[in-house]
Design a protein around this motif. Structure first.
Motif, PDB file in Angstrom:
ATOM      1  N   GLN A  15       0.855  -1.179   0.000  1.00  0.00           N
ATOM      2  CA  GLN A  15       0.000   0.000   0.000  1.00  0.00           C
ATOM      3  C   GLN A  15       0.889   1.225   0.000  1.00  0.00           C
ATOM      4  O   GLN A  15       1.753   1.369   0.877  1.00  0.00           O
ATOM      5  N   LYS A  16       0.681   2.098  -0.991  1.00  0.00           N
ATOM      6  CA  LYS A  16       1.545   3.272  -1.069  1.00  0.00           C
ATOM      7  C   LYS A  16       1.298   4.190   0.134  1.00  0.00           C
ATOM      8  O   LYS A  16       0.183   4.272   0.644  1.00  0.00           O
ATOM      9  N   PRO A  17       2.340   4.876   0.583  1.00  0.00           N
ATOM     10  CA  PRO A  17       2.189   5.798   1.714  1.00  0.00           C
ATOM     11  C   PRO A  17       1.306   6.979   1.341  1.00  0.00           C
ATOM     12  O   PRO A  17       1.212   7.358   0.178  1.00  0.00           O
ATOM     13  N   THR A  18       0.657   7.536   2.339  1.00  0.00           N
ATOM     14  CA  THR A  18      -0.170   8.724   2.115  1.00  0.00           C
ATOM     15  C   THR A  18       0.355   9.873   2.963  1.00  0.00           C
ATOM     16  O   THR A  18       1.031   9.659   3.973  1.00  0.00           O
ATOM     17  N   LEU A  19       0.053  11.063   2.555  1.00  0.00           N
ATOM     18  CA  LEU A  19       0.475  12.261   3.269  1.00  0.00           C
ATOM     19  C   LEU A  19      -0.766  12.977   3.774  1.00  0.00           C
ATOM     20  O   LEU A  19      -1.660  13.305   3.005  1.00  0.00           O
ATOM     21  N   SER A  20      -0.830  13.186   5.071  1.00  0.00           N
ATOM     22  CA  SER A  20      -1.964  13.877   5.670  1.00  0.00           C
ATOM     23  C   SER A  20      -1.487  15.192   6.256  1.00  0.00           C
ATOM     24  O   SER A  20      -0.515  15.234   7.009  1.00  0.00           O
ATOM     25  N   LYS A  21      -2.193  16.268   5.948  1.00  0.00           N
ATOM     26  CA  LYS A  21      -1.840  17.564   6.506  1.00  0.00           C
ATOM     27  C   LYS A  21      -2.428  17.662   7.910  1.00  0.00           C
ATOM     28  O   LYS A  21      -3.626  17.488   8.107  1.00  0.00           O
ATOM     29  N   GLU A  26       5.112  25.502  10.631  1.00  0.00           N
ATOM     30  CA  GLU A  26       5.594  26.251  11.784  1.00  0.00           C
ATOM     31  C   GLU A  26       4.951  25.761  13.083  1.00  0.00           C
ATOM     32  O   GLU A  26       5.610  25.635  14.109  1.00  0.00           O
ATOM     33  N   ASN A  27       3.664  25.466  13.060  1.00  0.00           N
ATOM     34  CA  ASN A  27       2.989  25.002  14.267  1.00  0.00           C
ATOM     35  C   ASN A  27       3.427  23.597  14.657  1.00  0.00           C
ATOM     36  O   ASN A  27       3.607  23.307  15.829  1.00  0.00           O
ATOM     37  N   THR A  29       6.301  22.014  13.872  1.00  0.00           N
ATOM     38  CA  THR A  29       7.717  21.907  14.227  1.00  0.00           C
ATOM     39  C   THR A  29       8.184  22.999  15.171  1.00  0.00           C
ATOM     40  O   THR A  29       9.336  23.011  15.572  1.00  0.00           O
ATOM     41  N   GLN A  30       7.319  23.899  15.533  1.00  0.00           N
ATOM     42  CA  GLN A  30       7.670  25.080  16.324  1.00  0.00           C
ATOM     43  C   GLN A  30       8.754  25.894  15.613  1.00  0.00           C
ATOM     44  O   GLN A  30       9.573  26.540  16.254  1.00  0.00           O
ATOM     45  N   GLY A  31       8.745  25.842  14.278  1.00  0.00           N
ATOM     46  CA  GLY A  31       9.728  26.568  13.484  1.00  0.00           C
ATOM     47  C   GLY A  31       9.560  28.076  13.566  1.00  0.00           C
ATOM     48  O   GLY A  31      10.463  28.818  13.207  1.00  0.00           O
ATOM     49  N   GLY A  32       8.421  28.527  14.036  1.00  0.00           N
ATOM     50  CA  GLY A  32       8.192  29.957  14.135  1.00  0.00           C
ATOM     51  C   GLY A  32       8.593  30.551  15.466  1.00  0.00           C
ATOM     52  O   GLY A  32       8.428  31.736  15.706  1.00  0.00           O
ATOM     53  N   VAL A  33       9.144  29.754  16.361  1.00  0.00           N
ATOM     54  CA  VAL A  33       9.520  30.221  17.693  1.00  0.00           C
ATOM     55  C   VAL A  33      10.925  30.808  17.661  1.00  0.00           C
ATOM     56  O   VAL A  33      11.852  30.198  17.146  1.00  0.00           O
ATOM     57  N   VAL A  34      11.084  31.979  18.205  1.00  0.00           N
ATOM     58  CA  VAL A  34      12.403  32.598  18.299  1.00  0.00           C
ATOM     59  C   VAL A  34      12.898  32.388  19.718  1.00  0.00           C
ATOM     60  O   VAL A  34      12.250  32.786  20.669  1.00  0.00           O
ATOM     61  N   GLY A  35      14.028  31.727  19.839  1.00  0.00           N
ATOM     62  CA  GLY A  35      14.583  31.467  21.160  1.00  0.00           C
ATOM     63  C   GLY A  35      15.939  32.120  21.308  1.00  0.00           C
ATOM     64  O   GLY A  35      16.498  32.678  20.371  1.00  0.00           O
ATOM     65  N   SER A  36      16.489  32.037  22.511  1.00  0.00           N
ATOM     66  CA  SER A  36      17.783  32.669  22.760  1.00  0.00           C
ATOM     67  C   SER A  36      18.902  31.641  22.904  1.00  0.00           C
ATOM     68  O   SER A  36      20.046  32.013  23.088  1.00  0.00           O
ATOM     69  N   LYS A  37      18.586  30.351  22.840  1.00  0.00           N
ATOM     70  CA  LYS A  37      19.594  29.305  23.002  1.00  0.00           C
ATOM     71  C   LYS A  37      19.816  28.587  21.677  1.00  0.00           C
ATOM     72  O   LYS A  37      18.875  28.305  20.955  1.00  0.00           O
ATOM     73  N   LEU A  38      21.060  28.293  21.373  1.00  0.00           N
ATOM     74  CA  LEU A  38      21.422  27.533  20.187  1.00  0.00           C
ATOM     75  C   LEU A  38      21.929  26.163  20.608  1.00  0.00           C
ATOM     76  O   LEU A  38      22.303  25.951  21.769  1.00  0.00           O
ATOM     77  N   ASP A  39      21.974  25.222  19.675  1.00  0.00           N
ATOM     78  CA  ASP A  39      22.484  23.889  19.990  1.00  0.00           C
ATOM     79  C   ASP A  39      23.898  23.959  20.554  1.00  0.00           C
ATOM     80  O   ASP A  39      24.255  23.193  21.449  1.00  0.00           O
TER      81      ASP A  39
END
Length: 54
Positions: A15-21, A26-27, A29-39
């Motif tokens: 069965q082929k994989p499916t992609l669900s939104k 940003e929500n 992955t929290q990619g829209g969060v600006v933080g003050s600590k880096l790796d």
């Protein structure tokens, strides 16, 4: 039942994989969060409980 028939009978149909939104990138992955600590702020081997998610 012969050996070949037993193997063929136990295979699952592909069965082929499916992609669900599930939300915006940003929500999810929290990619829209600006933080003050880096790796690089945390030394290698820092335990997960000592990390801060700013």
């Amino acid at each position: 039942m012969e050996f070949y028939e037993m193997i063929s009978a136990s295979k699952k149909t592909y069965q082929k994989p499916t992609l669900s939104k599930v939300g915006s990138f940003e929500n999810v992955t929290q990619g829209g969060v600006v933080g003050s600590k880096l790796d690089a702020t945390f030394p290698s081997g820092t335990s997960f409980s000592d990390l801060t998610f700013s």
